[in-house]
Design a protein around this motif. Structure first.
Motif, mmCIF file in Angstrom:
data_model
loop_
_atom_site.group_PDB
_atom_site.id
_atom_site.type_symbol
_atom_site.label_atom_id
_atom_site.label_comp_id
_atom_site.label_asym_id
_atom_site.label_seq_id
_atom_site.Cartn_x
_atom_site.Cartn_y
_atom_site.Cartn_z
ATOM 1 N N CYS A 84 77.868 52.460 58.795
ATOM 2 C CA CYS A 84 76.862 53.060 58.540
ATOM 3 C C CYS A 84 77.776 54.133 57.487
ATOM 4 O O CYS A 84 78.082 54.524 56.952
ATOM 5 C CB CYS A 84 76.065 53.999 58.498
ATOM 6 N N SER A 85 78.997 54.440 58.066
ATOM 7 C CA SER A 85 80.581 55.517 57.212
ATOM 8 C C SER A 85 80.903 54.329 56.148
ATOM 9 O O SER A 85 80.944 55.105 55.468
ATOM 10 C CB SER A 85 81.690 55.534 59.100
ATOM 11 N N PHE A 86 80.976 52.951 56.587
ATOM 12 C CA PHE A 86 81.721 52.224 56.066
ATOM 13 C C PHE A 86 81.113 52.175 54.145
ATOM 14 O O PHE A 86 81.059 52.936 53.205
ATOM 15 C CB PHE A 86 82.316 50.878 56.306
ATOM 16 N N ILE A 87 79.937 51.929 54.340
ATOM 17 C CA ILE A 87 78.738 51.753 53.617
ATOM 18 C C ILE A 87 78.533 52.839 52.554
ATOM 19 O O ILE A 87 78.385 53.027 51.313
ATOM 20 C CB ILE A 87 77.370 51.341 54.182
ATOM 21 N N ILE A 88 78.536 54.182 53.289
ATOM 22 C CA ILE A 88 78.272 55.570 53.235
ATOM 23 C C ILE A 88 79.144 55.415 51.841
ATOM 24 O O ILE A 88 79.284 56.431 51.235
ATOM 25 C CB ILE A 88 77.830 56.503 54.209
ATOM 26 N N ALA A 89 80.510 55.655 52.359
ATOM 27 C CA ALA A 89 81.750 55.859 52.039
ATOM 28 C C ALA A 89 82.018 55.050 50.701
ATOM 29 O O ALA A 89 82.357 55.616 49.314
ATOM 30 C CB ALA A 89 83.079 55.631 52.752
ATOM 31 N N ALA A 90 81.661 53.293 50.491
ATOM 32 C CA ALA A 90 81.734 52.807 49.815
ATOM 33 C C ALA A 90 80.732 53.268 48.741
ATOM 34 O O ALA A 90 80.946 52.700 47.245
ATOM 35 C CB ALA A 90 81.514 51.222 50.150
ATOM 36 N N LEU A 91 79.685 53.519 49.110
ATOM 37 C CA LEU A 91 78.700 53.866 47.578
ATOM 38 C C LEU A 91 78.719 54.835 47.501
ATOM 39 O O LEU A 91 78.595 55.192 45.721
ATOM 40 C CB LEU A 91 76.946 54.178 48.455
ATOM 41 N N ILE A 92 79.533 55.742 48.118
ATOM 42 C CA ILE A 92 79.628 57.357 47.204
ATOM 43 C C ILE A 92 80.967 57.077 46.137
ATOM 44 O O ILE A 92 81.135 57.851 44.860
ATOM 45 C CB ILE A 92 80.085 58.671 48.386
ATOM 46 N N THR A 93 82.072 56.297 46.336
ATOM 47 C CA THR A 93 82.532 55.910 46.172
ATOM 48 C C THR A 93 83.154 54.892 44.576
ATOM 49 O O THR A 93 82.921 55.732 43.277
ATOM 50 C CB THR A 93 84.336 54.818 46.526
ATOM 51 N N SER A 94 81.838 54.233 44.755
ATOM 52 C CA SER A 94 80.933 53.659 43.681
ATOM 53 C C SER A 94 79.970 54.430 42.771
ATOM 54 O O SER A 94 80.502 54.784 41.645
ATOM 55 C CB SER A 94 80.269 52.115 44.474
ATOM 56 N N LYS A 95 79.639 55.126 43.003
ATOM 57 C CA LYS A 95 78.686 55.875 42.484
ATOM 58 C C LYS A 95 79.618 56.800 41.529
ATOM 59 O O LYS A 95 79.144 56.760 40.296
ATOM 60 C CB LYS A 95 77.752 56.893 43.430
ATOM 61 N N ARG A 96 80.191 57.699 41.925
ATOM 62 C CA ARG A 96 81.203 58.436 40.984
ATOM 63 C C ARG A 96 82.449 57.746 40.476
ATOM 64 O O ARG A 96 83.142 59.033 40.173
ATOM 65 C CB ARG A 96 82.167 59.435 42.287
ATOM 66 N N ARG A 97 83.164 56.860 40.592
ATOM 67 C CA ARG A 97 83.671 55.512 39.898
ATOM 68 C C ARG A 97 85.289 56.013 40.453
ATOM 69 O O ARG A 97 85.532 56.171 39.667
ATOM 70 C CB ARG A 97 83.271 55.887 38.810
ATOM 71 N N ILE A 98 85.048 56.548 41.664
ATOM 72 C CA ILE A 98 86.492 57.217 41.800
ATOM 73 C C ILE A 98 87.823 55.994 42.271
ATOM 74 O O ILE A 98 87.553 55.034 42.384
ATOM 75 C CB ILE A 98 86.448 57.967 43.629
ATOM 76 N N ARG A 99 88.755 56.554 42.037
ATOM 77 C CA ARG A 99 90.290 55.375 41.449
ATOM 78 C C ARG A 99 91.093 55.665 41.537
ATOM 79 O O ARG A 99 91.116 57.389 42.198
ATOM 80 C CB ARG A 99 90.135 54.772 40.427
ATOM 81 N N MET A 114 87.567 51.624 45.491
ATOM 82 C CA MET A 114 88.318 52.244 45.106
ATOM 83 C C MET A 114 89.496 51.639 44.060
ATOM 84 O O MET A 114 89.244 51.379 42.676
ATOM 85 C CB MET A 114 89.254 53.295 45.177
ATOM 86 N N ILE A 115 89.644 50.683 44.553
ATOM 87 C CA ILE A 115 90.045 49.505 44.428
ATOM 88 C C ILE A 115 89.440 48.688 43.922
ATOM 89 O O ILE A 115 89.304 47.704 42.282
ATOM 90 C CB ILE A 115 90.889 48.569 45.311
ATOM 91 N N TYR A 116 88.067 48.685 43.966
ATOM 92 C CA TYR A 116 87.161 47.643 43.184
ATOM 93 C C TYR A 116 86.176 48.244 41.780
ATOM 94 O O TYR A 116 85.909 47.904 41.190
ATOM 95 C CB TYR A 116 85.954 47.384 44.182
ATOM 96 N N ASN A 117 86.565 49.149 42.038
ATOM 97 C CA ASN A 117 86.385 50.323 40.786
ATOM 98 C C ASN A 117 87.230 49.520 39.210
ATOM 99 O O ASN A 117 87.207 49.654 37.966
ATOM 100 C CB ASN A 117 86.383 52.223 40.710
ATOM 101 N N HIS A 118 88.722 50.002 39.709
ATOM 102 C CA HIS A 118 89.735 49.419 38.959
ATOM 103 C C HIS A 118 89.536 47.702 38.505
ATOM 104 O O HIS A 118 89.238 47.183 37.351
ATOM 105 C CB HIS A 118 90.687 49.402 39.593
ATOM 106 N N VAL A 119 88.759 46.770 39.550
ATOM 107 C CA VAL A 119 88.784 45.714 39.160
ATOM 108 C C VAL A 119 87.479 45.104 38.121
ATOM 109 O O VAL A 119 87.592 44.823 37.153
ATOM 110 C CB VAL A 119 88.248 45.019 39.858
#
Length: 408
Positions: free
Chosen positions: A53-68, A351-356
């Protein structure tokens, strides 16, 4: 199925959670009585679920906010560093082979490879991945020369099969596959599933072969622990139950069962003795210091074997323990570090995925992401306790951050 085929199967919110769930579910399904033999007491689901759950929440927040990650443009071509690593790696590898250090022919040789030579030789396959990607995608070398880079990849896979280690082979194959997915053609879910099942099966049989090549006369346990007659009878019955499953089936499913057993024992150890308060992760860097130092996996081995109520420890003498990524965090910091660690993994991968998904076709970010995702996924079983892989991750991230080709 069409909806599944439209998924990005290597996105952070799918690949890592999918592997984590399958790994621990397989550990429960393919138990074959081993948990009773080792007298496991603690449920692994709460701590695994919390990490997931911790991983998914962090990954979703990063994806939604386009953090790179921030980018820094430099004129120096980092590829020259990989050429230096390549030559250092091949010299070290040839030195190992010339002295007969071929781990595939004997499990005991694999466990006693020269650590310095193996450390340097690992840069052979690591640098080859980036050199190949540089010429294929960044410089776009002529198609007539592409076969050279594929031959380089196959050479590295064959070379490290001889060493008897599965991890470099897994990394090379999956980094190549994920990079292909993001630079050539996206894989459908069905294709991904078939490849994953076939590759996992091959690796499991490879691990079983390694086990069968070691001296079968060496006892599973050389420790002598006094037992009552009641304890001896109970263990004898449980052992009969385990042995009722064919040896080859137990052998190929052993990694999954071991992960479940080790994590349960780590939870039991933490409940009785408390966590290691950072000593486990500190030991990763202490092993680089002069003198004799305890490696992280030795600390894990001492912890899980200290609770053996019978004469059968989880890890055999002379071997070390892969703690799983969940166990690594839990042993060193309890639930707090599980939440922090998995959130950090989700954040970095996101964050890396947002760069990809936003960078140009000549960017290094696809292979950087492929390497990070592969190493973190493998760490679900092995843990991330090797200074070598931490160094490789840092180099990979650095080349992405200073990539002068990454036009976004």
């Amino acid at each position: 199925m069409n909806r599944l085929n439209n998924l990005d199967v290597f996105s952070p919110v799918f690949m890592f959670p999918f592997t984590l769930i399958c790994y621990f579910v397989a550990g429960i399904v393919f138990d074959f009585g081993r948990s009773d033999l080792f007298m496991l007491k603690d449920n692994i689901i709460p701590v695994v679920g919390l990490g997931l759950c911790s991983f998914i929440i962090a990954a979703l927040i990063t994806s939604k906010r386009r953090i790179r990650f921030p980018s820094f443009k430099v004129t120096f071509k980092f590829i020259y560093i990989f050429y230096l690593l390549f030559f250092a790696g091949i010299i070290s590898y040839l030195s190992m082979v010339s002295t007969g250090e071929i781990g595939l022919k004997d499990e005991s040789i694999r466990r006693s490879l020269d650590p310095k030579k193996y450390f340097l030789s690992s840069f052979l396959w690591f640098s080859s991945l980036y050199i190949g990607f540089h010429h294929l995608k960044v410089e776009r070398t002529k198609k007539s020369r592409l076969w050279l880079f594929f031959m380089l990849l196959f050479f590295n896979i064959a070379a490290f099969i001889l060493m008897g280690y599965r991890t470099p082979i897994v990394i090379m194959c999956f980094v190549s596959l994920i990079t292909f997915h993001y630079t050539v053609r996206k894989l459908k879910f069905q294709t991904f599933l078939v490849i994953t099942i076939l590759f996992t099966s091959v690796l499991c049989f490879f691990g079983f072969y390694r086990t069968m090549t070691e001296d079968q006369q060496i006892k599973f346990n050389t420790h002598e622990i006094s037992q009552t007659k009641e304890q001896e009878k109970k263990e004898s019955n449980e052992l009969i139950k385990v042995n009722s499953t064919p040896k080859w089936i137990r052998g190929v499913t052993e990694p999954f069962a071991t992960g479940r057993i080790v994590l349960s024992r780590i939870i039991e150890y933490e409940n009785e003795n408390g966590n290691l308060s950072g000593k486990l992760h500190l030991s990763i860097f202490q092993t680089l210091m002069p003198g004799e130092q305890k490696s992280p996996r030795v600390l894990v081995t001492d912890a899980v074997n200290s609770l053996s109520d019978t004469g059968r420890p989880v890890t055999r003498e002379g071997r070390t323990t892969t703690p799983t990524l969940v166990g690594q965090f839990y042993l060193d910091g309890g639930y707090v570090l599980v939440i922090t660690g998995f959130s950090l993994v989700g954040l970095v991968l996101g964050m890396i995925y947002n760069h990809v998904i936003t960078s140009s076709n000549t960017s290094y970010w696809p292979i950087v992401y492929a390497f990070f995702l592969t190493v973190m996924t493998i760490s679900i079983h092995t843990g991330l306790l090797d200074s070598l892989f931490i160094l490789m991750l840092c180099i990979s991230l650095l080349i992405g951050v200073i990539d002068s080709n990454a036009k976004e």
